[in-house]
Design a protein around this motif. Structure first.
Motif, short mmCIF file in Angstrom:
data_model
loop_
_atom_site.label_atom_id
_atom_site.label_comp_id
_atom_site.label_asym_id
_atom_site.label_seq_id
_atom_site.Cartn_x
_atom_site.Cartn_y
_atom_site.Cartn_z
N GLY A 174 3.69 -4.98 -42.87
CA GLY A 174 5.08 -5.09 -43.30
C GLY A 174 5.98 -3.95 -42.86
O GLY A 174 7.15 -3.90 -43.25
N PHE A 175 5.48 -3.04 -42.03
CA PHE A 175 6.33 -1.98 -41.50
C PHE A 175 7.26 -2.58 -40.45
O PHE A 175 6.91 -3.54 -39.76
CB PHE A 175 5.49 -0.87 -40.87
N ILE A 176 8.43 -1.99 -40.32
CA ILE A 176 9.42 -2.44 -39.33
C ILE A 176 9.59 -1.35 -38.29
O ILE A 176 9.77 -0.18 -38.63
CB ILE A 176 10.77 -2.74 -40.02
N PHE A 203 1.67 9.68 -41.12
CA PHE A 203 2.58 9.17 -42.13
C PHE A 203 3.34 10.31 -42.79
O PHE A 203 2.80 11.39 -43.02
CB PHE A 203 1.81 8.41 -43.22
N VAL A 204 4.60 10.05 -43.08
CA VAL A 204 5.46 10.96 -43.82
C VAL A 204 6.14 10.12 -44.89
O VAL A 204 6.62 9.02 -44.61
CB VAL A 204 6.51 11.62 -42.91
N MET A 205 6.18 10.64 -46.11
CA MET A 205 6.84 9.92 -47.20
C MET A 205 8.17 10.61 -47.48
O MET A 205 8.24 11.84 -47.58
CB MET A 205 5.95 9.95 -48.44
N ARG A 206 9.22 9.81 -47.61
CA ARG A 206 10.55 10.34 -47.89
C ARG A 206 11.16 9.55 -49.05
O ARG A 206 10.94 8.34 -49.18
CB ARG A 206 11.48 10.18 -46.68
N TYR A 253 7.94 5.07 -46.34
CA TYR A 253 6.88 5.65 -45.51
C TYR A 253 7.30 5.52 -44.06
O TYR A 253 7.70 4.45 -43.60
CB TYR A 253 5.55 4.95 -45.78
N LEU A 254 7.21 6.64 -43.33
CA LEU A 254 7.60 6.69 -41.94
C LEU A 254 6.38 7.02 -41.08
O LEU A 254 5.53 7.81 -41.48
CB LEU A 254 8.66 7.78 -41.72
N TYR A 301 8.27 3.60 -37.30
CA TYR A 301 7.89 2.52 -38.19
C TYR A 301 8.30 2.91 -39.60
O TYR A 301 7.99 4.02 -40.07
CB TYR A 301 6.38 2.26 -38.13
N VAL A 302 8.99 2.01 -40.29
CA VAL A 302 9.49 2.25 -41.64
C VAL A 302 8.90 1.19 -42.56
O VAL A 302 8.96 0.00 -42.26
CB VAL A 302 11.03 2.18 -41.68
#
Length: 149
Positions: A46-48, A69-72, A80-81, A92-93
């Motif tokens: 489901g990432f875009i 991964f980086v969480m913002r 999640y990026l 990817y978001v």
């Protein structure tokens, strides 16, 4: 001069690594292959993918650690990026749900890989430990060093 016919076995970390060869089979893939497989799983979860198609986006993409991964926090929600400068040059978001789905898919893939490796390990009934010094018990006997159990 008398030469001894007895040879001392070479016991090095390289020998231990050779025993772990089946675990290292994934290392044969290139970094790009591994990234492609991971990003395919991200999309399925489901990432875009957002292309870094402007100078501002490219600059922001470079600020993120690649292939991690980086969480913002955005408007009270966590996003999640995942930066991919190697394959697609994109970001990817995904939502917390997409990240959770990805982690579940990754777990299932790891489980399938372990099952395949186990099946391969036991697939040859003619394997004989005799030439290797017999069947090894706990700790594999001497020579592998401390902690190799």
């Amino acid at each position: 001069m008398i030469q001894s016919s007895i040879r001392t076995p070479i016991r090095t970390p390289a020998c231990a690594a050779a025993l772990l060869l089946p675990l290292l089979l994934g290392a044969c893939a290139t970094e790009q292959d591994r990234v492609v497989a991971k990003t395919d799983m991200l999309v399925a979860a489901g990432f875009i993918a957002r292309p870094a198609d402007t100078p501002a986006r490219q600059a922001m993409l470079q600020k993120l650690p690649p292939h991690h991964f980086v969480m913002r926090a955005v408007n009270g929600n966590y996003v999640y990026l995942y930066s991919d400068p190697l394959v697609c040059g994109c970001l990817y978001v995904g939502s917390a749900q997409a990240y959770s789905t990805y982690k579940q898919q990754k777990f299932q893939q790891n489980l399938a890989d372990q099952q395949q490796m186990t099946a391969q390990m036991y697939s040859d009934p003619g394997w004989n430990f005799g030439p290797w010094g017999g069947a090894w018990g706990p700790g594999f006997g001497g020579g592998f060093g401390p902690g190799f159990y």
